[in-house]
Design an enzyme around this catalytic site. Sequence first.
Site, PDB file in Angstrom:
ATOM      1  N   CYS A 169      11.208   1.673   1.900  1.00  8.52           N
ATOM      2  CA  CYS A 169      12.204   1.551   2.976  1.00  8.52           C
ATOM      3  C   CYS A 169      13.376   2.518   2.842  1.00  8.52           C
ATOM      4  O   CYS A 169      13.562   3.389   3.693  1.00  8.52           O
ATOM      5  CB  CYS A 169      12.743   0.127   3.004  1.00  8.52           C
ATOM      6  SG  CYS A 169      11.492  -1.088   3.383  1.00  8.52           S
TER       7      CYS A 169
HETATM    8  N1  LIG Z   1       8.021  -3.665   2.157  1.00  9.97           N
HETATM    9  C1  LIG Z   1       9.269  -3.987   2.433  1.00  9.97           C
HETATM   10  O1  LIG Z   1      10.023  -4.389   1.554  1.00  9.97           O
HETATM   11  C2  LIG Z   1       9.807  -3.889   3.859  1.00  9.97           C
HETATM   12  C3  LIG Z   1      11.042  -4.487   4.147  1.00  9.97           C
HETATM   13  C4  LIG Z   1      11.535  -4.443   5.423  1.00  9.97           C
HETATM   14  C5  LIG Z   1      10.816  -3.758   6.405  1.00  9.97           C
HETATM   15  N2  LIG Z   1       9.631  -3.152   6.117  1.00  9.97           N
HETATM   16  C6  LIG Z   1       8.906  -2.483   7.203  1.00  9.97           C
HETATM   17  O2  LIG Z   1       7.829  -3.318   7.595  1.00  9.97           O
HETATM   18  C7  LIG Z   1       6.725  -2.535   8.028  1.00  9.97           C
HETATM   19  C8  LIG Z   1       5.478  -2.898   7.243  1.00  9.97           C
HETATM   20  O3  LIG Z   1       5.700  -2.592   5.874  1.00  9.97           O
HETATM   21  P1  LIG Z   1       4.851  -3.227   4.707  1.00  9.97           P
HETATM   22  O4  LIG Z   1       5.602  -2.929   3.462  1.00  9.97           O
HETATM   23  O5  LIG Z   1       4.515  -4.650   5.017  1.00  9.97           O
HETATM   24  O6  LIG Z   1       3.526  -2.344   4.783  1.00  9.97           O
HETATM   25  P2  LIG Z   1       2.153  -2.610   4.015  1.00  9.97           P
HETATM   26  O7  LIG Z   1       1.516  -1.294   3.846  1.00  9.97           O
HETATM   27  O8  LIG Z   1       2.382  -3.493   2.828  1.00  9.97           O
HETATM   28  O9  LIG Z   1       1.296  -3.475   5.040  1.00  9.97           O
HETATM   29  C9  LIG Z   1       0.879  -3.014   6.283  1.00  9.97           C
HETATM   30  C10 LIG Z   1      -0.443  -3.644   6.626  1.00  9.97           C
HETATM   31  O10 LIG Z   1      -0.775  -3.256   7.957  1.00  9.97           O
HETATM   32  C11 LIG Z   1      -2.157  -3.007   8.019  1.00  9.97           C
HETATM   33  N3  LIG Z   1      -2.427  -2.202   9.207  1.00  9.97           N
HETATM   34  C12 LIG Z   1      -2.314  -0.865   9.384  1.00  9.97           C
HETATM   35  N4  LIG Z   1      -2.613  -0.529  10.649  1.00  9.97           N
HETATM   36  C13 LIG Z   1      -2.915  -1.674  11.286  1.00  9.97           C
HETATM   37  C14 LIG Z   1      -3.300  -1.988  12.620  1.00  9.97           C
HETATM   38  N5  LIG Z   1      -3.409  -1.046  13.539  1.00  9.97           N
HETATM   39  N6  LIG Z   1      -3.551  -3.257  12.925  1.00  9.97           N
HETATM   40  C15 LIG Z   1      -3.442  -4.233  11.995  1.00  9.97           C
HETATM   41  N7  LIG Z   1      -3.076  -4.007  10.715  1.00  9.97           N
HETATM   42  C16 LIG Z   1      -2.810  -2.742  10.377  1.00  9.97           C
HETATM   43  C17 LIG Z   1      -2.481  -2.348   6.697  1.00  9.97           C
HETATM   44  O11 LIG Z   1      -3.855  -2.441   6.384  1.00  9.97           O
HETATM   45  C18 LIG Z   1      -1.602  -3.179   5.742  1.00  9.97           C
HETATM   46  O12 LIG Z   1      -2.289  -4.302   5.223  1.00  9.97           O
HETATM   47  C19 LIG Z   1       7.152  -1.076   7.857  1.00  9.97           C
HETATM   48  O13 LIG Z   1       7.694  -0.635   9.065  1.00  9.97           O
HETATM   49  C20 LIG Z   1       8.241  -1.164   6.812  1.00  9.97           C
HETATM   50  O14 LIG Z   1       9.152  -0.099   6.921  1.00  9.97           O
HETATM   51  C21 LIG Z   1       9.104  -3.224   4.851  1.00  9.97           C
END
Ligand SMILES: NC(=O)c1ccc[n+]([C@@H]2O[C@H](COP(=O)([O-])OP(=O)(O)OC[C@H]3O[C@@H](n4cnc5c(N)ncnc54)[C@H](O)[C@@H]3O)[C@@H](O)[C@H]2O)c1
Length: 461
Positions: free
Chosen positions: A272
């Site tokens: 992030c």
């Molecule tokens: N990790 C954190 O601490 C955090 C905190 C706040 C916000 N975010 C934001 O949240 C969002 C997700 O981050 P994350 O860390 O959970 O990512 P991640 O990579 O852990 O998980 C994303 C998931 O989405 C799946 N995916 C990809 N394309 C897809 C689709 N078209 N349909 C369905 N599933 C799909 C992937 O296979 C994966 O399992 C990002 O925008 C990130 O910036 C993350």
Amino acid sequence: MMEMATRDQKKQASTLGVLGLGYVGLPLALETAKSGYRVLGFDVSPQVVDLVNRGESHVQDVPSELLSALVGEGLLSATTDFSRLAECDAISVCVPTPLNKIKDPDLSFVVTATNSIAATLRPGQLIILESTTFPGTTREVMLPILEETGLQVGEDFFVCFSPERVDPGNPIWQTRNTPKVIGGVTEKCLAQGVALYERVFDTLVPVGSAEAAELTKVYENTFRMINIALANELAQACDRLGVDVWEVIDAAATKPFGFMKFTPGPGLGGHCIPLDPHYLSWKLRTLSYKTRMIELASEINAEMPGFVLGKVQDALNEVGLAINGSKVLVLGIAYKRDVDDFRESPAIDIIRLLQEKRAEVEYHDPFCPSIEDDDHTPLANLPMHSVDLSQEVLERADCVVIVTDHTTVDYDRLADVARLVVDTRGVMRRHAGGRATVIGLSGAEQESVATWRPRLQIAVR
Ligand SMILES: NC(=O)c1ccc[n+]([C@@H]2O[C@H](COP(=O)([O-])OP(=O)(O)OC[C@H]3O[C@@H](n4cnc5c(N)ncnc54)[C@H](O)[C@@H]3O)[C@@H](O)[C@H]2O)c1
């Protein structure tokens, strides 16, 4: 706005779809299932879907016992069959928003997810984007795809943006009790979003537009990134001034107002903080405005792995060793303490820089057992595996670099056994009376530190 939400509560959705079951989506799916919604998780990864359906958590903050209980009760299940989006009354989108090779926003996951939703969009559905992104994404990128169906936003279907604020590894602030900001594309959209999330989160913070909610999230992370850069700049200044940066920061933190404590470190990490501000600067570039503070802070933070390399080089030099051929143990590769995520971690840059200088690098991280070829790191000779922190491993290292201050490490023992320690987190000050090269300490202190162990003589070949 809240009154309007209460009226609309009667129309609450009963099946919630969560698109993307990663660090953000899985905790959200769990929390909504706990709140009584039937939750259907969607992911493109069959492995992730299988794990969830078996009740096995792949996310550190989600206990498998809780997940398997909810799966067992039929409240939560997962699928790769996106046609089942039609079953959902509301859909939260938690897909990745990375940067591409030239550090511009890559919205391809959001677009693909929106296309899947549009394929089965039906009247009454509520879509909430949770992925971090630049202001305008919900209205300018998602909405046109959904409206191609001929359905009208605010009347037939509803769209909101509600940023995820999860802080992985934080035992106090979790999904439910962290206040949840939410903004709608229209007022009716917001009312629908509030009605859905009121049952899931303790505190909702409705704002006047989707753009305000989008900007709130990137502003929060930009605030962190800039303040970390300021702490890192202070560390570099202290290094030159001969002042202890940790003492200065601790002293400043006694001010009861107008100061918030940030500490220096080996650089920025995680999915992030290093990325999100670039979403904002990209958007502003399209409006002919340069976000100078973001650019400068990125520059300072990006310098830190090189600064750490210099400290390792200096420490080895003190005992007559060149970095070429020295054995360096990197302690901790996760981007922060006690988490298992090393995406964008400065540890990866530090390992790369050490390898470029021909050091023999090993790492220890109880949370990250290996770095694989497909982990998208710039490292050669993968996979690398975490080594145990045995007496033998500590003794054979010419230098130990603490990159992540995991609480599982016995730092007193480290001080007793290791020949040289370069500490980027200031942890040795607390655990071992400062017997290590700590970034941000003065040159004089570094010198005394570099001769703290008689066994150092043995290290001179
Ligand atoms: N990790 C954190 O601490 C955090 C905190 C706040 C916000 N975010 C934001 O949240 C969002 C997700 O981050 P994350 O860390 O959970 O990512 P991640 O990579 O852990 O998980 C994303 C998931 O989405 C799946 N995916 C990809 N394309 C897809 C689709 N078209 N349909 C369905 N599933 C799909 C992937 O296979 C994966 O399992 C990002 O925008 C990130 O910036 C993350």
